[in-house]
Motif scaffolding. Sequence first.
Motif: not given
Length: 457
Positions: A431-457
């Motif tokens: 259970i701790a691993a599931l929660i920590m995996f989600c934090l690692g994957a999703f905590a940094n909300g902004a993401a890239k698409r096709n190599g550029s910063k995606d600023q859309r909502n």
Amino acid sequence: MTARTSHDVIGRLGAMVALGLITAGLCLGGAQSAANAALLAVLLSAALILVAANARAEALIALVNRYWLPILAAVCFITYTTATAWIATDDFAPLRDYWHPFWRQFGFDHGAISISPYRTLEGVAALFAPLAAFALGALTIHTREDRRVLSTLVLIFAALFGVLSLYWLLTGVDTRLEAQFGSANAAATTLGVFALLLAARLVRATRKPSDYVLAQPAQLRPLLLPLTAPFTFVVLALTLACLVLTGSRAGILATAAAFVIFGVLVWAPWRRTAGAAQLSRGAIFAVAILAVVLIVSGGQMLFSRLLQVGADAGVRATLLEMHWQIFLQRPLLGHGLNTFHELNAHYLTIATWRDAGDVGSVHNIYVQALEEVGIIGFVLLSLMLAPTMLRAGISAATKSSGSEWAGAAFAAATLALIHGVVDFGLQTPAIAALIMFCLGAFANGAAKRNGSKDQRN
């Protein structure tokens, strides 16, 4: 295959393997035994090594720069807890004064800070599972496409866990849904986390409603949102139904509180344009209606258990008082990581035997952490988790890509922390691993698409 494509494929495979291993651990009782916890840690660590070996240098540097404080705290915590398990001889002056009183009580000419060094080493080994899971999430999820793939995996594994949980309930002798944890409370924590992730997927689906939904009058669109992602809504209903069947009072209340937090983050007026906000609110409203229907139609077990709060509260009070006093005996250093069973047996009295003689935890993760690793270890644990949760909360509350996922990760961690006041889900390695995996994957909300910063909502 280009270098970029190779990195992306390996990263997504790493995410699939990580989530698959975690789900397998959940289905095998949460990897609670020492052997299973160590096996889960080894497998997740091996997956991390393979992913890190193929990761871009800039991704590794970004990970260290972003999470340097939790990483430093984790290194210090592992070093500190491992040192407490070192058995020294009587002539080793620097540590002799810090030995646990147990060693002197039985006249040993050697000793350690931990009351049970081998248990402490088992705890250190188990700790690598959530740590590796967090790093895997952070290293494998970079783009919006990565998140989309991961959300599909979450959907599949949540459906698998829900179906198996129902099967185990219908074919077993238990009257409450416990999955394979041996505890309805641990099952409730897991199901609550999955429900939050599925709700985030449902909310994301409102960005691109189906043509049928768009063809309806504006007033009806929020009510028809399940048709935009019908399978997600069905699996969410299954997960919430399983949660009700656990009969876990604290688990259900903690999940409700976490959904309120998630709803506030999604519903925040600064988050979206009016049209999108209406649809997102519609998704939250649909989930709320579903939860109410499930509780009213199948909550007889929950209501009957609410009548037993007084008796259970008495047992919890005895455990808290007993183990708080154990903490006060060694407040700074603690008695040793993962030594609850030894402490509980060693400090039992005639007065506490009835309530504390056959329990598996303090039923309060904060008191148990304090008595095991002391104030020093508790501060280090807090520094491992708090900055990451803060990052997730900020990502969820601002206009950034994937803010719904960041909100779900923040709410999932909050769920475990709230439920931990009276139960122990976060102490279960899988259970701790599931929660920590989600934090690692999703905590940094902004993401890239096709190599550029995606600023859309």
